[in-house]
Design a protein around this motif. Structure first.
Motif, PDB file in Angstrom:
ATOM      1  N   PHE A  19      61.866  42.114  60.343  1.00 22.13           N
ATOM      2  CA  PHE A  19      62.514  41.039  61.075  1.00 22.13           C
ATOM      3  C   PHE A  19      63.484  40.235  60.204  1.00 22.13           C
ATOM      4  N   GLY A  20      63.368  40.387  58.856  1.00 24.30           N
ATOM      5  CA  GLY A  20      64.346  39.817  57.960  1.00 24.30           C
ATOM      6  C   GLY A  20      64.456  38.307  58.016  1.00 24.30           C
ATOM      7  N   GLN A  21      63.348  37.611  58.139  1.00 25.07           N
ATOM      8  CA  GLN A  21      63.390  36.157  58.206  1.00 25.07           C
ATOM      9  C   GLN A  21      62.495  35.564  57.129  1.00 25.07           C
ATOM     10  N   GLY A  22      62.994  34.508  56.494  1.00 21.35           N
ATOM     11  CA  GLY A  22      62.214  33.841  55.470  1.00 21.35           C
ATOM     12  C   GLY A  22      61.710  32.498  55.946  1.00 21.35           C
ATOM     13  N   THR A  23      60.797  31.954  55.188  1.00 19.84           N
ATOM     14  CA  THR A  23      60.207  30.662  55.534  1.00 19.84           C
ATOM     15  C   THR A  23      60.224  29.762  54.312  1.00 19.84           C
ATOM     16  N   VAL A  24      60.723  28.554  54.499  1.00 14.11           N
ATOM     17  CA  VAL A  24      60.648  27.540  53.465  1.00 14.11           C
ATOM     18  C   VAL A  24      59.713  26.448  53.954  1.00 14.11           C
ATOM     19  N   THR A  25      58.763  26.083  53.115  1.00 17.82           N
ATOM     20  CA  THR A  25      57.765  25.099  53.499  1.00 17.82           C
ATOM     21  C   THR A  25      57.445  24.230  52.293  1.00 17.82           C
ATOM     22  N   GLY A  26      56.849  23.096  52.520  1.00 20.56           N
ATOM     23  CA  GLY A  26      56.498  22.217  51.411  1.00 20.56           C
ATOM     24  C   GLY A  26      56.010  20.867  51.895  1.00 20.56           C
ATOM     25  N   THR A  27      55.920  19.944  50.958  1.00 19.18           N
ATOM     26  CA  THR A  27      55.424  18.601  51.236  1.00 19.18           C
ATOM     27  C   THR A  27      56.403  17.573  50.690  1.00 19.18           C
ATOM     28  N   VAL A  28      56.691  16.548  51.486  1.00 21.58           N
ATOM     29  CA  VAL A  28      57.550  15.450  51.060  1.00 21.58           C
ATOM     30  C   VAL A  28      56.649  14.288  50.670  1.00 21.58           C
ATOM     31  N   THR A  29      56.800  13.818  49.434  1.00 21.87           N
ATOM     32  CA  THR A  29      55.939  12.753  48.934  1.00 21.87           C
ATOM     33  C   THR A  29      56.777  11.621  48.340  1.00 21.87           C
ATOM     34  N   ASP A  30      56.103  10.494  48.110  1.00 17.84           N
ATOM     35  CA  ASP A  30      56.715   9.382  47.394  1.00 17.84           C
ATOM     36  C   ASP A  30      56.750   9.724  45.907  1.00 17.84           C
ATOM     37  N   GLY A  31      57.937   9.585  45.288  1.00 17.81           N
ATOM     38  CA  GLY A  31      58.085   9.974  43.902  1.00 17.81           C
ATOM     39  C   GLY A  31      57.294   9.146  42.926  1.00 17.81           C
ATOM     40  N   ILE A  32      56.827   7.990  43.335  1.00 21.58           N
ATOM     41  CA  ILE A  32      56.060   7.135  42.441  1.00 21.58           C
ATOM     42  C   ILE A  32      54.563   7.288  42.687  1.00 21.58           C
ATOM     43  N   THR A  33      54.160   7.159  43.938  1.00 20.00           N
ATOM     44  CA  THR A  33      52.719   7.156  44.249  1.00 20.00           C
ATOM     45  C   THR A  33      52.155   8.543  44.461  1.00 20.00           C
ATOM     46  N   GLY A  34      53.030   9.525  44.787  1.00 22.50           N
ATOM     47  CA  GLY A  34      52.529  10.846  45.108  1.00 22.50           C
ATOM     48  C   GLY A  34      51.950  10.957  46.497  1.00 22.50           C
ATOM     49  N   GLU A  35      52.008   9.901  47.287  1.00 24.57           N
ATOM     50  CA  GLU A  35      51.475   9.911  48.638  1.00 24.57           C
ATOM     51  C   GLU A  35      52.418  10.670  49.576  1.00 24.57           C
ATOM     52  N   PRO A  36      51.896  11.414  50.566  1.00 32.86           N
ATOM     53  CA  PRO A  36      52.748  12.139  51.514  1.00 32.86           C
ATOM     54  C   PRO A  36      53.545  11.177  52.387  1.00 32.86           C
ATOM     55  N   LEU A  37      54.762  11.570  52.719  1.00 29.65           N
ATOM     56  CA  LEU A  37      55.631  10.759  53.569  1.00 29.65           C
ATOM     57  C   LEU A  37      55.754  11.423  54.930  1.00 29.65           C
ATOM     58  N   ALA A  38      55.295  10.718  55.960  1.00 28.07           N
ATOM     59  CA  ALA A  38      55.379  11.236  57.317  1.00 28.07           C
ATOM     60  C   ALA A  38      56.764  10.965  57.904  1.00 28.07           C
ATOM     61  N   PHE A  39      57.220  11.862  58.777  1.00 27.23           N
ATOM     62  CA  PHE A  39      58.451  11.712  59.585  1.00 27.23           C
ATOM     63  C   PHE A  39      59.731  11.722  58.745  1.00 27.23           C
ATOM     64  N   ALA A  40      59.660  12.290  57.536  1.00 25.87           N
ATOM     65  CA  ALA A  40      60.887  12.481  56.760  1.00 25.87           C
ATOM     66  C   ALA A  40      61.706  13.600  57.411  1.00 25.87           C
ATOM     67  N   LYS A  41      63.041  13.469  57.359  1.00 28.83           N
ATOM     68  CA  LYS A  41      63.925  14.467  57.955  1.00 28.83           C
ATOM     69  C   LYS A  41      64.327  15.494  56.909  1.00 28.83           C
ATOM     70  N   VAL A  42      64.233  16.767  57.283  1.00 28.56           N
ATOM     71  CA  VAL A  42      64.675  17.871  56.428  1.00 28.56           C
ATOM     72  C   VAL A  42      65.739  18.634  57.219  1.00 28.56           C
ATOM     73  N   LYS A  43      67.006  18.484  56.833  1.00 33.37           N
ATOM     74  CA  LYS A  43      68.116  19.068  57.576  1.00 33.37           C
ATOM     75  C   LYS A  43      68.792  20.136  56.731  1.00 33.37           C
ATOM     76  N   VAL A  44      69.179  21.235  57.394  1.00 31.85           N
ATOM     77  CA  VAL A  44      69.930  22.300  56.735  1.00 31.85           C
ATOM     78  C   VAL A  44      71.409  21.968  56.864  1.00 31.85           C
ATOM     79  N   GLU A  45      72.051  21.714  55.750  1.00 32.71           N
ATOM     80  CA  GLU A  45      73.450  21.280  55.759  1.00 32.71           C
ATOM     81  C   GLU A  45      74.343  22.350  56.387  1.00 32.71           C
ATOM     82  N   GLY A  46      75.187  21.911  57.348  1.00 30.74           N
ATOM     83  CA  GLY A  46      76.120  22.810  58.006  1.00 30.74           C
ATOM     84  C   GLY A  46      75.541  23.570  59.174  1.00 30.74           C
ATOM     85  N   LEU A  47      74.239  23.443  59.436  1.00 33.39           N
ATOM     86  CA  LEU A  47      73.604  24.142  60.554  1.00 33.39           C
ATOM     87  C   LEU A  47      72.853  23.143  61.419  1.00 33.39           C
TER      88      LEU A  47
END
Length: 991
Positions: A19-47
């Motif tokens: 099917f030739g499809q890849g998956t990118v996944t991960g976690t968005v956190t606060d750079g100081i506390t390390g706590e997860p950040l809910a509702f952060a936007k992850v946008k693919v530039e140009g798409l």
């Protein structure tokens, strides 16, 4: 099964190619506390593609292979956008991102095959850095590096922490009554009726995500702790499919393969931690044993119904065993109206270990006077016991955690069960040196099964789209049970003579302490707790970075405990024939019969003081305000109101004192709290170059309540040590005023230095006191007022000065030191003996030795004067991790001697442990490890200590050294874990 699993992996791989499809996944956190950040936007530039992070900061995007630029943003909270360029193939790509509020971090070309993101040291430090109160923590990463098997071992490296008996935690040297344990934020009952705190060895480290130790009180925490509150968080479901299996074996220098190891025939399910009914009481508790004088044949039938096994026998102890398996995954559920995420984690841990003490010792010494009535300096020996004790300990633990995530809510259910079985056998020779000297040989076999079953329902809900209002709730029912079925104890007098063949000669002499006793003991406790917390954030006028926050909530915990003891004794009728073999007394030919009117017979002796029922209800309400006074100064203040009510049902042995569900404790308490944090420095150019310096100060008021057993008239006997605990129905709860100051500096990824000072004033502290008239009996008493003053210092430093490589390789040195000075005013401690009430100082002065000066103060019971913890960890890019850890605490007052009884001090235990592990295999998913505990062969012991006298042993345990090895296998994601094979990872970053 393994072939099927490989086939499954192959199918997934082929599917990705087709099917030739890849998956990118991960976690968005606060750079100081390390706590997860809910509702952060992850946008693919140009798409027109992208995703929002979920409640736990996780995101997933599916794209065709190629090069992309991802933009991460959360502008509503003042975070700066981050761009990351990726090269995506058909493999799973994991990209974790930390957002910062201070400066932009741009990272260029990066190709990642897989990244595992456990609860790290940096994340634990982040929570400490941003917390409203003073906290310490132990992360999952630290537990893995140190090779600990349970929570009690993991906590030994934390500042100000000491572990007693390998399972009970003391914070800042204070006794277990001043430490509170929570599981996922809710109280659970302990497994030891002699303790207020929870035994922490029941929690396997492999099931734990992280541990937080609260050392300062904020109103959203329960009020009945003083030294510290330990919150154990179990593992949530993983971000991707995870399977883990581990097998471990261990060798103990005292027990393993020792042909003199003591054992006995138990039940078929002992290896699972519970009795199969073999030890069940063979008669009804209401049955009455007829007297042999009556000649009723029923007495013979009832006596023969008891098991004939009474004596330990020599056996062979196998290797210690430790097995773990866990599996977790998450599933996306796409409904017509919304997208949901369901995740789960299943884990089971089994541990079976043997310990053998070939030189165990219990003693009793007293202060005495010579024939002229003058005090003698040296202590006089009244009783001494030496012998062997063997223990087999089985722990079986299971965990099921499930979660369901919505856009602004998360619901969780964690089911936890632990089953512990401890089988012990002992042969102890006791010499009595009082007015009627004698020698007794005591043989004991005992089985104790303990279990805790806990369900934790919880929910977190953002009540509006801007995440201003948040509701959190928890409901947690728990059932715990401690059962000691058929505790068998035989004490026979060893005569000072020999038989015709040179054999030992024994007699059954109750006058000098001979007895045959069998005991069934049962404790059940039900605990139902619930709490809710509502919070609202307000942006301050001065800065979007700083926020006001108010929160309020409530908690109610109701628990009941029932404790029952049934004692059965055995005597010989019309017989002068005795044996040193306890089994001999239960052989059919030696049982009493109506025809012979001689032999062994049973009689029941239920002591009412051994049985009680109690209940407690604690209700609490709180209000809290987090107030940013300025850009650098933050105040967290509020108050908590708690109402406690205890009910008690019980009576003493002669029935003259009787309580029928009466209220014995009824208190209202208002607990204020103020915590100040001044941010002296904050620099965050990147995740590798961050520095934060905080100055903290706090005042708060807390409580310590007596346990059910302590606030009672119960009398509970320990058959092995031959000692009795006596309850005190008049005990008062303890109130404590606390002042804490801390300076802390965080730098690099894993480095910190901190210094703390604290002061505590105790009103009515509870302490254990030995009876002057009955030295084998102890009782809790209130001890007027007490003061504790101390300081802590902590250092964790990476010896690799390249910040990029700190978390991948090099040396990390950690050490912490705690010094505590405690004192109790003995002029305020009132002790009643018979009809006379005197202060502790007056009693000590009356029993002072020659030239001994009695001051006004003494140390607190259970208070260690100092604690030292240190560790050195090495890790490299080849997969090696090596850890050396050391901890010790100063000797502490364990039992307060009164009158002619000297004080008992627990001596220092120097613990040195080592672990080395190495990942191997083509994909680095295998790990082998070697661990050695108690390298210094230290022994645990308590001593009698008296002015001018040589110290004498109170009790002594030498458990030897344990060396264990393990191998584990980890699979993460759709393919085997490749992150540990660093030379296969391509990681190119530009900052």
């Amino acid at each position: 099964m393994f072939k099927s699993f490989l086939s499954f992996i192959f199918v997934l791989f082929v599917s990705n190619l087709i099917f030739g499809q890849g998956t990118v996944t991960g976690t968005v956190t606060d750079g100081i506390t390390g706590e997860p950040l809910a509702f952060a936007k992850v946008k693919v530039e140009g798409l027109n593609a992208g995703a929002n992070s979920d409640f736990d900061g996780n995101y997933t995007i599916k794209l065709a292979p190629g090069s992309y630029t991802l933009i991460f943003s959360l502008s509503t909270d003042g975070y700066i956008n981050i761009k990351r360029e990726i090269v995506l193939s058909t493999e799973l790509l994991t990209l974790d991102v930390a957002l910062l509020k201070d400066k932009t971090m741009t990272v260029a070309t990066m190709t990642v095959t897989h990244v595992v993101n456990p609860k790290t040291i940096a994340g634990s430090d982040g929570e400490r850095m941003e917390g409203n109160g003073a906290t310490d923590g132990v992360s999952g990463e630290q537990m893995a590096e140190q090779g600990v098997t349970n929570v009690s071992d993991a906590l030994q490296s934390a500042p100000g922490i000491s572990i007693e008996d390998g399972k009970n935690v003391y914070v800042r040297g204070l006794g277990d009554r001043y430490t509170k344990t929570l599981l996922n934020g809710m109280e659970i009952p302990g497994l030891d009726p002699n303790r207020n705190s929870v035994q922490l060895d029941i929690f396997p480290a492999t099931l734990i995500d992280n541990i937080t130790i609260f050392k300062s009180f904020t109103p959203d925490l329960t009020g009945d702790f003083t030294g510290g509150l330990v919150d154990i968080k179990t593992k949530d479901y993983p971000n991707k499919r995870t399977m883990y299996a581990k097998l471990g074996l261990g060798f103990n220098t005292k027990a393993t393969f020792n042909s003199e190891y003591l054992t006995y025939k138990g039940g078929a399910t002992d290896f699972l931690g519970f009795d199969d009914g073999t030890r069940a009481l063979p008669v009804r508790t209401t049955d009455v044993f007829p007297s042999p004088i009556v000649g009723d044949p029923k007495l013979e039938t009832m006596t023969k119904s008891f098991s004939k096994v009474m004596a330990p026998e020599a056996g062979m102890a196998f290797l210690d065993q430790n097995y773990t398996f866990s599996y977790g995954d998450k599933v996306k559920i796409d409904t017509t109206k919304r997208k949901l995420e369901y995740g789960y984690n299943l884990a089971v841990n089994y541990r079976n270990s043997n310990r053998y003490y070939d030189d165990i010792q219990f003693s009793e010494y007293r202060k005495v006077y010579d024939n002229n009535g003058d005090p003698v300096t040296n202590l006089d020996r009244w009783r001494q016991s030496n012998g062997q004790l063997a223990e087999n300990n089985v722990l079986l633990t299971g965990l099921i955690s499930q979660g369901l995530k919505f856009k602004r809510s998360k619901l969780s259910l964690v089911l936890f069960h632990t089953q512990n079985g401890n089988s012990s056998s002992s042969i102890i020779t006791e010499g009595n040196f009082e007015q009627n000297p004698s020698t007794l040989v005591k043989q004991n076999i005992q089985y104790s099964q303990r279990s805790v079953t806990n369900a934790n329902f919880s929910g977190v809900h953002y009540l509006d789209k801007d995440k201003v209002w948040k509701l959190e709730w928890k409901a947690s029912p728990t059932f715990s049970r401690i059962s000691d079925p058929d505790m068998r104890s035989t004490a026979l007098e060893l005569l000072d003579e020999k038989g015709p063949n040179g054999e030992d000669v024994f007699a059954f002499s109750p006058a000098v302490g001979s007895e045959i006793r069998r005991t069934w003991r049962e404790l059940r406790e039900y605990n139902v707790g619930g709490r809710f917390d509502i919070s609202r954030k307000f942006a301050s006028k001065d800065s979007l970075k700083d926020k006001h926050e108010i929160s309020f909530g409530g908690l109610n915990t109701y628990k009941t405990r029932s404790f029952e003891v049934y004692d059965y004794f055995f005597d010989r009728e019309n017989s002068s024939e005795f044996s040193g073999d306890p089994d001999w007394y239960f052989q059919d030919e030696n049982i009493w019969t109506a025809e012979s009117d001689s032999g062994t017979y049973a009689f029941g002796q239920k002591e009412p003081a051994n049985t009680f029922n109690a209940a407690q209800n604690v209700s609490g309400l709180y209000a809290l305000h987090v107030f940013p006074i300025s850009e650098k100064l933050k105040a967290t203040y509020g108050a908590r109101v708690e109402k406690v009510t205890n009910w008690y049902t019980g009576q003493n042995n002669n029935g003259t004192v009787f309580y029928d569900n009466e209220i014995v404790l009824d208190e209202w308490n208002v607990l204020p709290s103020v915590n100040l944090v001044y941010q002296m420095e904050r620099k965050s150019d990147s995740t590798r170059n961050k520095r934060t310096t905080n100055l903290r100060g706090a005042y708060f008021m807390t409580l310590a309540r007596p346990s059910f057993k302590e606030k009672s008239i119960a009398q509970i006997y320990d058959p092995i040590q031959g000692r009795t605990f006596n309850g005190n129905i008049d005990l008062l709860q303890t109130t404590v005023h606390n002042i804490d100051v801390r300076w802390e500096h965080f730098f690099g990824n894993v480095e910190l230095v901190s210094a703390s000072a604290f002061y505590k004033r105790f009103n009515n502290p509870i302490e254990l006191v030995a009876f002057n008239s009955a030295p084998n009996e102890i009782q809790p008493l209130n001890a007027g007022t007490a003061d504790v003053l101390g300081f802590e210092v902590e250092l964790r430093k990476s010896l690799v000065f390249d910040k990029k490589r700190q978390q991948k390789m090099g040396l990390i040195l950690g050490t912490n030191f705690t010094y505590v000075k405690s004192r109790i005013d003995m002029r305020e401690v009132q002790i009643t003996t018979g009809t006379t009430t005197l202060t502790e100082k007056e009693i000590r002065e009356a029993n002072a030795r020659e030239d001994e000066e009695i001051g006004n103060f003494r140390p607190m019971n259970g208070q260690s004067p100092f604690m030292v913890n240190a560790f050195l960890t090495y890790k490299d890019t080849l997969g090696w991790t090596v850890n050396l850890s050391y901890n010790v605490q100063g000797k502490k007052l364990a039992i307060i001697g009164i009158g002619s009884l000297p004080d008992v001090y627990e001596q220092s235990f120097h613990s040195l442990n080592f672990k080395a592990s190495k990942t191997f295999g083509s994909n680095g998913n295998w790990t082998g490890s070697l661990t050695a505990n108690n390298l210094l062969m230290s022994v645990r012991q308590k001593h009698y200590e008296s002015y001018g006298a040589e110290s004498q042993i109170y009790d002594y345990y030498n458990r030897g050294m344990t060396i264990s090895g393990s191998v584990s296998y980890l699979i993460v994601g759709d393919k085997e874990n490749k992150s540990k094979k660093v030379n296969k990872r391509k990681d190119k970053k530009k900052i």
